[in-house]
Every structure is written in C-alpha cells, then in structure tokens.
Design an enzyme around this catalytic site. Sequence first.
Site, mmCIF file in Angstrom:
data_model
loop_
_atom_site.group_PDB
_atom_site.id
_atom_site.type_symbol
_atom_site.label_atom_id
_atom_site.label_comp_id
_atom_site.label_asym_id
_atom_site.label_seq_id
_atom_site.Cartn_x
_atom_site.Cartn_y
_atom_site.Cartn_z
ATOM 1 N N LYS A 185 2.016 2.313 -4.948
ATOM 2 C CA LYS A 185 2.674 1.787 -6.154
ATOM 3 C C LYS A 185 1.864 2.099 -7.403
ATOM 4 O O LYS A 185 2.414 2.384 -8.448
ATOM 5 C CB LYS A 185 2.825 0.263 -6.063
ATOM 6 C CG LYS A 185 3.942 -0.183 -5.177
ATOM 7 C CD LYS A 185 4.081 -1.687 -5.207
ATOM 8 C CE LYS A 185 2.882 -2.408 -4.629
ATOM 9 N NZ LYS A 185 2.685 -2.252 -3.201
ATOM 10 N N GLY B 9 -4.319 -4.216 -4.565
ATOM 11 C CA GLY B 9 -5.345 -3.298 -5.040
ATOM 12 C C GLY B 9 -4.701 -1.969 -5.319
ATOM 13 O O GLY B 9 -4.042 -1.407 -4.462
ATOM 14 N N HIS B 10 -4.822 -1.507 -6.540
ATOM 15 C CA HIS B 10 -4.248 -0.215 -6.891
ATOM 16 C C HIS B 10 -5.377 0.766 -7.119
ATOM 17 O O HIS B 10 -6.236 0.527 -7.954
ATOM 18 C CB HIS B 10 -3.458 -0.306 -8.199
ATOM 19 C CG HIS B 10 -2.177 -1.060 -8.055
ATOM 20 N ND1 HIS B 10 -1.488 -1.128 -6.880
ATOM 21 C CD2 HIS B 10 -1.462 -1.743 -8.956
ATOM 22 C CE1 HIS B 10 -0.390 -1.842 -7.073
ATOM 23 N NE2 HIS B 10 -0.356 -2.234 -8.322
ATOM 24 N N ASP C 262 0.817 -1.224 0.000
ATOM 25 C CA ASP C 262 0.000 0.000 0.000
ATOM 26 C C ASP C 262 0.848 1.270 0.000
ATOM 27 O O ASP C 262 0.442 2.291 0.552
ATOM 28 C CB ASP C 262 -0.948 0.043 1.216
ATOM 29 C CG ASP C 262 -1.731 -1.227 1.363
ATOM 30 O OD1 ASP C 262 -2.225 -1.722 0.339
ATOM 31 O OD2 ASP C 262 -1.852 -1.733 2.487
ATOM 32 N N GLN D 10 2.013 -5.985 -3.175
ATOM 33 C CA GLN D 10 2.347 -6.006 -1.742
ATOM 34 C C GLN D 10 3.678 -5.279 -1.527
ATOM 35 O O GLN D 10 3.985 -4.374 -2.274
ATOM 36 C CB GLN D 10 2.379 -7.441 -1.182
ATOM 37 C CG GLN D 10 0.999 -8.098 -1.109
ATOM 38 C CD GLN D 10 0.593 -8.771 -2.400
ATOM 39 O OE1 GLN D 10 1.377 -9.454 -3.029
ATOM 40 N NE2 GLN D 10 -0.647 -8.576 -2.811
HETATM 41 P P1 IMP Z 1 -2.834 -12.775 1.799
HETATM 42 O O1 IMP Z 1 -1.907 -12.193 0.788
HETATM 43 O O2 IMP Z 1 -4.288 -12.511 1.481
HETATM 44 O O3 IMP Z 1 -2.572 -14.234 2.066
HETATM 45 O O4 IMP Z 1 -2.574 -12.023 3.200
HETATM 46 C C1 IMP Z 1 -1.371 -12.192 3.931
HETATM 47 C C2 IMP Z 1 -0.936 -10.876 4.584
HETATM 48 O O5 IMP Z 1 -0.542 -9.963 3.571
HETATM 49 C C3 IMP Z 1 -2.020 -10.164 5.391
HETATM 50 O O6 IMP Z 1 -1.423 -9.505 6.507
HETATM 51 C C4 IMP Z 1 -2.572 -9.132 4.420
HETATM 52 O O7 IMP Z 1 -3.153 -8.031 5.073
HETATM 53 C C5 IMP Z 1 -1.283 -8.743 3.688
HETATM 54 N N1 IMP Z 1 -1.529 -8.231 2.339
HETATM 55 C C6 IMP Z 1 -1.847 -8.942 1.240
HETATM 56 N N2 IMP Z 1 -1.971 -8.139 0.168
HETATM 57 C C7 IMP Z 1 -1.711 -6.901 0.603
HETATM 58 C C8 IMP Z 1 -1.641 -5.636 -0.059
HETATM 59 O O8 IMP Z 1 -1.823 -5.498 -1.270
HETATM 60 N N3 IMP Z 1 -1.327 -4.580 0.737
HETATM 61 C C9 IMP Z 1 -1.059 -4.708 2.057
HETATM 62 N N4 IMP Z 1 -1.107 -5.865 2.705
HETATM 63 C C10 IMP Z 1 -1.425 -6.956 1.982
#
Ligand code: IMP
Length: 438
Positions: free
Chosen positions: A16, A40-41, A13, A223
């Site tokens: 990007k 998510g962008h 977040d 991420q």
């Molecule tokens: P997952 O990717 O859904 O398996 O989540 C694993 C961890 O990564 C969790 O703490 C989510 O909140 C974090 N996470 C996954 N995608 C994002 C993102 O795009 N931005 C911030 N945190 C993320």
Amino acid sequence: MAVIVIVGAQWGDEGKGKVVDIYTGFADIVVRYQGGNNAGHTLVVDDRKTVLHLIPSGILHSGKRCVIGNGVVLDLNVLLEETAALRAAGHFQNDSQLVISEHAHVIMPYHRSLDAAREAATGNRIGTTMRGIGPSYEDKIARRGVRVMDLYDPARLRAKIEERLAELNPYFVQHGADAFDVQAVFDEIIAHAERIKPFVSNVSVMLNEQIQKGRHVLFEGAQGTLLDIDHGTYPYVTSSNTIAGGACTGGGVGPTAITGVIGISKAYTTRVGGGPFPTELHDELGKRLREAGEEYGATTGRPRRTGWIDIVALRHAVRVNGLTGLALTKLDVLQGINEIKLCTGYKADGQVLTEFPLDSSLLERCEPVYESMAGWNQPISDIREFDDLPANTQRYVNQLESLLDIPIVLVSVGAGRPQTIVRRNPFRDERKKRDSNP
Ligand code: IMP
C-alpha cells in the site's frame, strides 16, 4: 473533486505504501483512518528506504497535508520519533502539514504491556504486533479510553490513568510484570502532549470543509480487508475496521463523500501472525516467494507466510469494500515460475464454496481449487507500458480482471516509484474532467 479510499485487499502488507505514495502525488490531503503503529510502510524514494508506521507516507511530498483521523490509535512516542526522523531527513519542514484528530485514542504504556502479557499467556495465539493496539481499542469501546483531547485536561487524564491502573496493576503483578506508577505514566504522557499540541484539531470539520472546496482527498487504509474486525478471519484479525467503510467512521466524513475505492493485492498472497490461509505454500516455492518478494514484516521483521493468489478472498474484498479498481503489486516476483496458480474456489466438507467463509475453523478445512496459467521468464521490472509486458504476464493480469470483474488500474513491477504501470488514475481523471468543464 475525488475522494478515494485505498485499502489492502488481502491480509495486509500488499504494498500500500508505494501505491498510496504514487496517488498522493495527485491528492491534496492524505488521511489515516484506523489502526496505529501496527502498520508499516516501506517506501523507496530516490534509492532511500523510509519506514513509516503512523504518519501517512504523503508527508514525503512537501505541500500535502497529512491527517491522523479519530479512528486511529496513537502511540505518542512513535509519532514523535517519526516527526523527528522525517525532519532530520529534510522532510516535514512545516507544522501545518500534519493534523491529528483530537478524538483519536491514545495508546498508553500499559496497553503495550497488556498486549505482550496476553500474547505470552496464550503462546502468541493471535501473533499481534504487541504495539498495544487491541488493548487501546478495547478501552475505546468500553468507554474508558484516553483521547487526544484529554491530554489537555490534566485532572481528567490523571483520573483515567488512576482508574485503569487500579484494575490492571494486580493483573500485571499476577503475571510477573511490574506494576505501573500513576505519576510516571501521567508525566510521560503530559510531556508528549505539549509537543503534539500544534497538530491537534477537529479533523471531521477540517476534512468536510476541504471536500466542499473541491480538494482531492485520499484515505489510506492500514492492514488489509481480511484483518478487519467484522469482515476478516476473526479472531485472527486486528481490532479496527480496515475496510473502506472505516474511512467514514475513522475520518468523520459521510459515505456520500467517497467517490472511489481502490483495493491493493499482491500478485500472490502473504500473511503474518496466526490464522487460516488456504493457499499457503509450505514448499520451496513458498520460500522462493518469500525471498524474491522480501517478505519480512516492516514493523516486526517477522517472516511472512506466502501462497498463491486467492480469488475467493479477493472477491470478498471487492464486495465488502465496494472496490472500483484494483492495484496489483509485486508482479515481478512471479517471474521465472513456469506454472502460476490462481485459487478460484474452495472445497470443504464435501462441498464447493464460492463465497469466502468468515468462520475460521471452516476456512482452516478449506482445500483450494486451482486454475493454472503459464508463467514468464523475462524480467519485467524495467517495463513501463502494459502492452510491452510479456504476453503471459498480460494474460495473467487480464485473467484476474475478468475473474474479479473490476479493472486493474495499476501494476507494480518493482519496489521503486518509477517501476509502476499506472493504467487509470481517478485523481487525474477528475482533474481532466474539471479542466474540460471549467
Ligand atoms: P495487532 O494489530 O497488533 O493487534 O495484530 C493482530 C493481527 O493483525 C496479527 O495477526 C498481526 O500480525 C496482524 N497485523 C497487524 N498489523 C498488520 C500489518 O500492518 N500487516 C499485516 N498484518 C498485520
């Protein structure tokens, strides 16, 4: 030719979407190489907000090719929803703009249910996005996943679904969820398969050919570094390699093809989900950063945890990604804060740590060591030249540059595309070099 990887340098977040969108203007091809629709962008173009979870934001530029690499896990529903929404908004009018790796793994309906069932069973320990990302990567590593190419071999696809559900259905029933019907899952996936067929190809071959031809390629990370499965705050991480090296494994290009790596960091820090966060602010200032920075997840809407910028964590990001530059976002959010803090070290167990520990329980015990700087009150969102920023703003940026020992190549001062000070652009530099040495 410039082949640039853009990665989040914090916990995701970092903004990007906007930075990638700006550099995309100079690239020919944009590639997503890991993660899925957990990303998510949010993009603001001509005052219109567009949220993309899977398709690279480069799709908003007609004439750019957008690629979903083998390292991505693909939710076909989300992909088709995004293509439909983009088309309805007048974008993505040409099929050849999108290329999907035949080797990417598919997020199956049971992966989403498994993610939700496990989070429910552990009281949301990791705080996943519940999009089925982890379970899909688990199947990939366990060599039983469904790849995009399997969608065009119905017998193989059915056998894979049957095999997986034989194991998973008893788990679902035991946890009070419904069992999946093999035929229903098969029918749903097969219906989607036909619709994505025009985009499916061998991405590694295509990318290497294009790089050979001198095309500019931008690899867009999802991420952030601290969510990397190997180099992040394990187990509070996502299930893929988010760091720059992931661009090679998730796109099928060799490390020698990469010409630069740009990290992205906010002027402060945020994190969603569980896990340690040494510079987190639990007070009014933390709330203020959340409100001023609109720190609510683009994918899940969850409020983000907020805190000061963390130089120890950023140095880790510089090292594991081999960053050649840093883009600093949301600098405007700090405006009006009298004293700005930067965490330059941690104290834990009577010792001062200068390297970011990857042991989450040690990180949990870390107390930040801060250095303070004077803030600024003037609004900066309309400023377009670095030298026109208030003196204290410039000092803050310069201090980050000197603590991290890399150039800050871009500063973002607002959500809109023009609210950006681009100090260095590797694509433009490369074009200039080419023009002066034809
Ligand atoms: P997952 O990717 O859904 O398996 O989540 C694993 C961890 O990564 C969790 O703490 C989510 O909140 C974090 N996470 C996954 N995608 C994002 C993102 O795009 N931005 C911030 N945190 C993320």
